[in-house]
Design a protein around this motif. Structure first.
Motif, PDB file in Angstrom:
ATOM      1  N   ALA A 266     -34.039 -20.917 125.380  1.00 45.53           N
ATOM      2  CA  ALA A 266     -35.512 -20.653 125.063  1.00 45.53           C
ATOM      3  C   ALA A 266     -35.708 -21.181 127.284  1.00 45.53           C
TER       4      ALA A 266
ATOM      5  N   PHE B 203     -38.256 -18.841 129.156  1.00 46.78           N
ATOM      6  CA  PHE B 203     -39.505 -18.993 128.825  1.00 46.78           C
ATOM      7  C   PHE B 203     -39.607 -18.739 130.976  1.00 46.78           C
TER       8      PHE B 203
ATOM      9  N   ALA C 142     -40.387 -18.325 123.005  1.00 50.73           N
ATOM     10  CA  ALA C 142     -39.323 -18.038 124.241  1.00 50.73           C
ATOM     11  C   ALA C 142     -39.104 -16.127 124.547  1.00 50.73           C
TER      12      ALA C 142
END
Length: 649
Positions: free
Chosen positions: A279, A283, A465
């Protein structure tokens, strides 16, 4: 033409000195190696992005989750972190604490650079040897889906060590070619390290050493761990290297060097072998794509509309926009740059106090670290072994994030009234409102989709994400602000940023392992309880400690270092892991605005052209109001646990 050639060959003043020629060739080799690694990183992150999007599609549209793609993503993440970290040693991308370095003279700085160069090379040798032993040990083991040798995958550790040695070795050779003085300094540094290691090896054979290790292991481990780590910090050593080496020195109290070396390669590899860590780069990539997509302007227009009637409306709009954009980008620096870069000229034109404008922009930018989606909570959840769910942390961050922003808004409103700033009383125009909302909604809908999906259990944080990457790419195409050249640049920057954080995580794993091995968290907990048995007093001490830490250290390394130390203490006091995650983040978010390491403050000052000394005074009342919010969320669980409880988390 012949005359020109003759002049070239017969003019002695144009001859290139051998040392300069050699340095130029070495630099050329280093540049070629860096370009190759950069291309590898860009291709790898692009492939991972496509793979996570493919995984989401196959799972939710065709009800056929792919275990193969999950395994590919996990091992790709490890290679991204380790190879990218080695690439970063070509420059100064790794985090350090240059407070003493910046104040030292030129001679002292050169000595520090030589010392750190030798440390990086030494750690590269450790990784090279440890990775090779891990390859041999796991050579016959195959992965479940890919059926690839696990030993071969451990080759990432070997390559990381090798590239670290090459990069720092080429740098050393270039430096050695500059002067005899540099050569002498390098030799003295190497000799000094050798003497220190020899002295330690001799001391380790004494009865005093045996007494310290066998009778006072916890206290000795605590002393060695933190004394060596803070020594490395003072020497401007990259924080990741300081974490790893201080952890290894502490482990060496109980584990033989040969056995310890064999474990290093496996620990560096397994420290990143988590699907949840995926993630983080996704992100980061989504946030960087949004930074290129003209989203800041659209969100600021919405903020100007929302803050229109509040005293100091331009400041209020800056705060609201930072809260919106910071939550989307996940970066306080990106928010302060993108929003502050637009607001600063407007504030100057309207006669706003620029020192206070700078303070408002800097102090409100970190709100995005608390308002989800944010990678900080994902990292905290993984550090604590998932004891605090990411969904619960995301919900818990809303009220404290808004409280941090409101603190700035209250001070800005009081300041505006006191200095008679006019309020915009122009009538509301429905057509203007609708246009602003239509322009901002596609960007804001990302938050609804991601947070709603994660909290509703539709997809995991990692898959969320991936959705964020796909959504931000779509917005870039719709807004026509993302060209292929910009996309490659964004991929490269995201890969490097991710690698720095992932390498920190891997190295902090060695330190955390050493702390657990020596029961250091329990020792620190006993020390705190010996000061007072009052829960509120201990929490206040922890808060003050974290505030001081935040002043001198960036958020990521501070969280990686102090979470394993303080987490057992606060949970023993009855604090929820979710509440502590928010309190920890709030504390460290204030730190990134405070000098001498306040990166967000320095960025905001560079945008407005104001001196830091002029901005400190208007920052003080803002900090005071934010500290009130910090104490509220520290002492009263309601502010962090109400929303998660409302959703059954």
């Amino acid at each position: 033409m012949s005359d020109h050639r003759m002049n070239q060959t017969t003019t002695p003043s144009l001859a290139v000195p051998p040392a300069s020629l050699a340095a130029s060739r070495l630099q050329r080799i280093e540049q070629i190696l860096s370009r190759v690694l950069s291309c590898f990183m860009v291709c790898l992150l692009a492939a991972m992005s496509l793979l996570i999007i493919y995984s989401v599609i196959t799972r939710y549209f065709f009800q056929s989750p792919s275990s193969l793609s999950e395994e590919l993503l996990r091992f790709s993440l490890i290679w991204l972190g380790l190879i990218g970290a080695a690439l970063c040693f070509n420059g100064t991308r790794h985090l350090s604490l240059p407070i003493l370095f910046d104040r030292a003279g030129a001679t002292t700085q050169r000595w520090m650079m030589q010392f750190n160069n030798l440390l990086v090379i030494a750690f590269g040798v450790i990784l090279l040897a440890g990775g090779w032993l891990a390859m041999e040990k796991n050579g016959q083991m195959l992965t479940p889906m890919l059926k690839v040798s696990v030993g071969m995958l451990h080759g990432a550790v070997v390559l990381c060590g090798a590239f670290m040695i090459i990069h720092r070795g080429l740098f050393a050779l270039r430096e050695l070619g500059c002067s005899r003085r540099t050569l002498l300094e390098s030799l003295v540094c190497a000799l000094s390290l050798a003497v220190i290691l020899f002295a330690i090896s001799q001391f380790a054979t004494t009865s005093l050493w045996e007494s310290l290790v066998y009778d006072h292991l916890e206290a000795t481990s605590l002393l060695i761990l933190f004394s060596t780590f803070f020594l490395f910090l003072a020497m401007n050593t990259p924080i990741a290297i300081g974490l790893a080496l201080s952890g290894l020195f502490t482990l060496a109290l109980q584990i033989a060097p040969g056995d310890l070396l064999a474990v290093v390669g496996e620990k560096m590899f397994s420290g990143l072998d988590s699907f949840g860590f995926l993630a983080l780069p996704f992100f980061i990539l989504a946030g960087n794509i949004m930074n290129q997509g003209g989203i800041a302007r659209r969100l600021l227009d919405l903020a100007l509309l929302l803050g229109k009637r509040i005293p100091g409306n331009l400041w209020q709009s800056n705060i609201i926009a930072n809260m919106l954009f910071g939550s989307l980008s996940g970066s306080a620096i990106a928010a302060s740059t993108a929003i502050g870069g637009i607001v600063a000229p407007m504030a100057k034109e309207k006669g706003y106090d620029m020192a206070f404008t700078t303070a408002v922009n800097a102090s409100s930018a970190p709100t995005g670290m608390l308002i989800p989606p944010t990678g900080v909570f994902i990292m905290y959840s993984l550090i604590t072994g998932g004891s605090a769910s990411i969904a619960a942390l995301f919900l818990a961050g809303y009220l404290p994030g808004i409280m941090m922003g409101l603190a700035v808004m209250i001070v800005a409103g009081i300041w505006a009234r006191r200095h008679n700033y006019p309020v915009d009383k122009s009538p509301w125009v429905w057509q203007e409102i609708s246009q602003v909302l239509i322009r901002a909604l596609p960007s804001l809908s990302l938050v609804v989709v991601i947070i709603g999906g994660i909290i509703g259990g539709v997809f995991t944080a990692t898959e969320g994400a991936g959705v964020a990457v796909a959504w931000s790419l779509m917005l870039g195409l719709v807004y026509r602000t993302l060209s292929m050249k910009k996309l490659v640049k964004v991929l490269a920057e995201s890969a490097i940023t991710s690698a720095v954080i992932l390498f920190l995580i891997a190295c902090s794993g060695l330190m955390s392992w050493s702390m657990t091995f020596a029961n250091i968290p329990d020792t620190i907990g006993e020390l705190l309880i010996s000061v007072s048995d009052n829960k509120f007093v201990i929490l206040l001490l922890i808060t003050l400690t974290l505030l001081v830490v935040g002043v001198f250290m960036d958020m990521t390394p501070a969280m990686l270092i102090f979470t394993p130390i303080l987490y057992p203490v606060v949970t023993e006091l009855g604090m929820s892991p979710v509440q502590f995650g928010v309190v920890l983040t709030y504390n460290l978010a204030i730190g990134i605005v405070t000098p001498p390491v306040g990166t967000v403050l320095f960025v905001s000052c560079s945008i407005t052209g104001e001196k830091v000394t002029r901005v400190i005074r208007p920052l003080l009342p803002i900090f005071a109001m934010q500290l009130v919010g910090l104490l509220l969320i520290t002492w009263f669980p309601f502010f962090t646990l109400w929303l998660p409880g409302l959703f059954g988390l």
